[in-house]
Design an enzyme around this catalytic site. Structure first.
Site, PDB file in Angstrom:
ATOM      1  CB  VAL A 192       5.797  -2.469   0.684  1.00  0.00           C
ATOM      2  CG1 VAL A 192       6.962  -2.147   1.056  1.00  0.00           C
ATOM      3  CG2 VAL A 192       6.608  -4.344   0.933  1.00  0.00           C
ATOM      4  CG  LEU A 234       6.705  -0.593  -3.853  1.00  0.00           C
ATOM      5  CD1 LEU A 234       6.488   0.648  -3.125  1.00  0.00           C
ATOM      6  CD2 LEU A 234       7.749  -1.529  -2.839  1.00  0.00           C
ATOM      7  CG  ASP A 235       6.026  -7.680  -1.578  1.00  0.00           C
ATOM      8  OD1 ASP A 235       5.843  -7.846  -3.312  1.00  0.00           O
ATOM      9  OD2 ASP A 235       6.787  -8.388  -1.035  1.00  0.00           O
ATOM     10  CD  GLN A 236      -2.911  -5.704  -0.602  1.00  0.00           C
ATOM     11  OE1 GLN A 236      -2.970  -6.779  -2.206  1.00  0.00           O
ATOM     12  NE2 GLN A 236      -4.135  -5.624  -0.300  1.00  0.00           N
TER      13      GLN A 236
END
Length: 217
Positions: free
Chosen positions: A60, A56-58
């Site tokens: 998110v 997951l993107d940081q």
């Protein structure tokens, strides 16, 4: 930092990743989910192996599954790669889609130097197909809460596709140009709220879900 473990057995750990924490990083001194979970296993007297099978993107937050053995890592990685695992998201958008339900299909090209992706024409060298389904759950004329199901898992896919479609995510400083003109002061309002996969040992279908975090009222 306290870990929020949703489920754990001999093969997998399912947990909630907080916003702002990287899934995996090479930066010295920066905590990420991989190192936090390794330390968690050490604290229990276990072998500190953690298999990262998706990211997951940081910015998110949301549900993630990690493997505790190499065999489980291989099985879960295969499920992610072949779309056998299901991933669902909630997002609050700046703008409202014209349709209550819809599919977005684009071709994305990643720029490693800027850590961004952009929509390009089909046939562009190194571009990858990106597809998702969305449904509007709430709207007030200016914003909408979307339920999103990923068909593919590309770099910054949801953020890029929604911005390209005209309804970028609230709090997205990379892809929502309005956040740079008049910042909302909000964090990126994107959450991975549900994941489903087959257990790598028992092959039983498992699903884990967290409460809906976004409301317009």
């Amino acid at each position: 930092m306290n870990l929020e473990i949703l489920y754990e057995d001999e093969a997998v750990i399912v947990c909630k990743k907080p916003a702002g924490v990287a899934t995996q990083t090479k930066r010295l001194g920066q905590a990420d989910m991989e190192s936090l979970l390794k330390n968690y296993r050490v604290g229990k007297g276990e072998t500190p192996y953690i298999g990262v099978v998706h990211r997951l993107d940081q910015p998110v937050e949301g549900v993630m599954v990690f493997a505790k053995t190499k065999e489980a890592t291989a099985d879960l990685s295969r499920q992610i790669a072949t779309k056998a695992a299901d991933k669902y998201y909630y997002a609050v958008t700046d703008g409202v889609p014209a349709k209550k339900k819809g599919n977005l299909e684009d071709y994305l090209l990643r720029d490693g130097k800027t850590n961004t992706s952009e929509v390009v024409t089909k046939g562009t060298p190194e571009a990858k197909r990106a597809a998702l389904f969305f449904e509007v759950l709430e709207q007030d004329g200016k914003n909408a809460v979307l339920n999103i199901r990923l068909e593919t898992g590309r770099h910054h896919q949801i953020r890029v596709q929604l911005a390209h479609a005209g309804f970028a995510i609230v709090g997205d400083k990379k892809y929502n140009f309005k956040e740079n003109i008049t910042p909302s002061g909000k964090k990126l309002e994107l959450c991975s709220y549900k994941i489903g996969f087959k257990h790598p040992v028992t092959h039983k279908k498992l699903e884990f879900e967290i409460d809906k975090p976004y409301h317009l009222s």
